[in-house]
Design a protein around this motif. Sequence first.
Motif, mmCIF file in Angstrom:
data_model
loop_
_atom_site.group_PDB
_atom_site.id
_atom_site.type_symbol
_atom_site.label_atom_id
_atom_site.label_comp_id
_atom_site.label_asym_id
_atom_site.label_seq_id
_atom_site.Cartn_x
_atom_site.Cartn_y
_atom_site.Cartn_z
ATOM 1 N N GLU A 1 0.850 -1.177 0.000
ATOM 2 C CA GLU A 1 0.000 0.000 0.000
ATOM 3 C C GLU A 1 0.895 1.239 0.000
ATOM 4 O O GLU A 1 1.813 1.356 0.805
ATOM 5 C CB GLU A 1 -0.918 -0.011 1.215
ATOM 6 C CG GLU A 1 -1.896 -1.180 1.226
ATOM 7 C CD GLU A 1 -2.788 -1.156 2.447
ATOM 8 O OE1 GLU A 1 -3.317 -0.068 2.773
ATOM 9 O OE2 GLU A 1 -2.947 -2.207 3.077
ATOM 10 N N ALA A 2 0.599 2.146 -0.902
ATOM 11 C CA ALA A 2 1.423 3.350 -1.032
ATOM 12 C C ALA A 2 0.544 4.510 -1.458
ATOM 13 O O ALA A 2 -0.456 4.331 -2.166
ATOM 14 C CB ALA A 2 2.543 3.124 -2.041
ATOM 15 N N GLN A 3 0.944 5.703 -1.064
ATOM 16 C CA GLN A 3 0.242 6.917 -1.450
ATOM 17 C C GLN A 3 1.251 7.905 -2.024
ATOM 18 O O GLN A 3 2.363 8.047 -1.516
ATOM 19 C CB GLN A 3 -0.459 7.555 -0.247
ATOM 20 C CG GLN A 3 -1.565 6.697 0.339
ATOM 21 C CD GLN A 3 -2.168 7.337 1.583
ATOM 22 O OE1 GLN A 3 -1.492 8.082 2.308
ATOM 23 N NE2 GLN A 3 -3.432 7.052 1.849
ATOM 24 N N LEU A 4 0.866 8.581 -3.102
ATOM 25 C CA LEU A 4 1.666 9.652 -3.698
ATOM 26 C C LEU A 4 0.855 10.936 -3.630
ATOM 27 O O LEU A 4 -0.292 10.982 -4.111
ATOM 28 C CB LEU A 4 1.996 9.329 -5.159
ATOM 29 C CG LEU A 4 3.105 8.332 -5.467
ATOM 30 C CD1 LEU A 4 3.199 8.114 -6.960
ATOM 31 C CD2 LEU A 4 4.437 8.803 -4.916
ATOM 32 N N PHE A 5 1.420 11.998 -3.063
ATOM 33 C CA PHE A 5 0.699 13.270 -2.992
ATOM 34 C C PHE A 5 1.722 14.405 -2.853
ATOM 35 O O PHE A 5 2.816 14.197 -2.296
ATOM 36 C CB PHE A 5 -0.276 13.251 -1.796
ATOM 37 C CG PHE A 5 0.379 13.064 -0.465
ATOM 38 C CD1 PHE A 5 0.756 14.159 0.316
ATOM 39 C CD2 PHE A 5 0.665 11.774 0.010
ATOM 40 C CE1 PHE A 5 1.379 13.977 1.548
ATOM 41 C CE2 PHE A 5 1.284 11.585 1.246
ATOM 42 C CZ PHE A 5 1.645 12.689 2.009
ATOM 43 N N LEU B 1 4.359 4.925 2.613
ATOM 44 C CA LEU B 1 4.131 3.488 2.615
ATOM 45 C C LEU B 1 3.446 3.085 3.909
ATOM 46 O O LEU B 1 3.573 3.762 4.934
ATOM 47 C CB LEU B 1 5.458 2.744 2.463
ATOM 48 C CG LEU B 1 6.276 3.079 1.206
ATOM 49 C CD1 LEU B 1 7.610 2.356 1.234
ATOM 50 C CD2 LEU B 1 5.507 2.734 -0.058
ATOM 51 N N VAL B 2 2.738 1.960 3.863
ATOM 52 C CA VAL B 2 1.980 1.509 5.024
ATOM 53 C C VAL B 2 2.694 0.378 5.754
ATOM 54 O O VAL B 2 2.757 0.366 6.984
ATOM 55 C CB VAL B 2 0.564 1.073 4.594
ATOM 56 C CG1 VAL B 2 -0.202 0.467 5.772
ATOM 57 C CG2 VAL B 2 -0.201 2.263 4.013
ATOM 58 N N LYS B 3 3.272 -0.551 5.018
ATOM 59 C CA LYS B 3 3.859 -1.744 5.615
ATOM 60 C C LYS B 3 5.364 -1.582 5.819
ATOM 61 O O LYS B 3 6.072 -1.081 4.935
ATOM 62 C CB LYS B 3 3.600 -2.958 4.724
ATOM 63 C CG LYS B 3 2.128 -3.277 4.509
ATOM 64 C CD LYS B 3 1.987 -4.488 3.586
ATOM 65 C CE LYS B 3 0.528 -4.790 3.292
ATOM 66 N NZ LYS B 3 0.389 -5.965 2.391
ATOM 67 N N SER B 4 5.850 -2.047 6.932
ATOM 68 C CA SER B 4 7.295 -2.048 7.179
ATOM 69 C C SER B 4 7.977 -3.051 6.238
ATOM 70 O O SER B 4 7.355 -4.001 5.753
ATOM 71 C CB SER B 4 7.588 -2.424 8.627
ATOM 72 O OG SER B 4 7.042 -1.459 9.509
#
Length: 354
Positions: free
Chosen positions: A277-281, A293-296
């Motif tokens: 899971e990733a977000q770009l903003f 990123l969400v997960k280690s």
Amino acid sequence: MSGLTSVAEALQAFGNQNLTDCCGIHDLLNTPGAIGGAITILGNKTGCESVPQINEYCIDADMDTYRPVDGDCDDADAALNPGVAEICDGIDNNCDGQIDNGLAVHSGNVMFTSQAQLDDWYGCPTSINGNVMISGYNITDLTPLANIQSITGNLNIQYTGLASLNGLDNLQSVGGTVTILFNSSLSSLFGLHNLTAVGGNFMMYYNFQLSDCCDITDLLNNGGVVGSRVIYFNASGCNSQAEILAQCQIQNLTSNPNSGANNLDVAISSQTYEVQEAQLFPNPAKDLVNLRLVKSFEQGRLEIFDAQGRSVRQQILSANTLQYQIETATLLSGLYMVKIETDGELAVHRLVVQ
């Protein structure tokens, strides 16, 4: 002898085995009363074997300034003679004994933005020395390109109405990158079965109906792609290299150490990827874009590709660091794909840079 206007007695021309041009006596032969005796013309070479043959070879019937004796291969058609350029029409235009010769290579980039442009393509070239762009929603048929065997530059097929790639059946090599994206009706790669060599990357994504990719199994399985293989967000069966090979009943994918492929291949052997899971903003971005990123993870890598499939940015991600700022000020305005790999998990996002 073109100035000879009369002969008091007989005219004889025979046994001259190399004599092909008798046009100098053509007017004399066809002037009533100009020759006082018998006319004997025989035993010479073609063009001078008889009076009728001399007339045939020496009259410019189509008035194109070329006679048969000058090499005019069709004296009834003024468009065919040694002085015209050869064009792609299945005819020997310049009368050199060869059809469509010298037209096998097209030099320069080619762009097709409509089906009409494709239909107007002259079909002679077997090689294009440049890039090929095929982009247009009303493009549905590639059969006008059926003669093409090689492209030295990039091949980009995007935003078309194609259901398959039928028409590229003879294409064997692409020197640059192959990019196939955003083709909303594309369901099969039928037509690429002879493609065995790609000198750059192979990029295929966002073809949401694409489920049959078996025509590229040899390309993927035999080290045919020198650069990265980036395959994702298509329909089931074409979402990764491993998925393609599994669907097409190839059980063992072996890596070719000489292929030049790097660790960006979306699939290796039977490995499959979970989704990170990733977000770009902000997106669109101008100078900077934030990645969250969400997960280690322990090992991570980020790579950015432009719309042509070229890698423009690479970055190693530090273990368990979940937030990053990525500089975009040096990127040209346009559409990019951001690929994030962490411990075998994959995230791919579209990025617009303004």
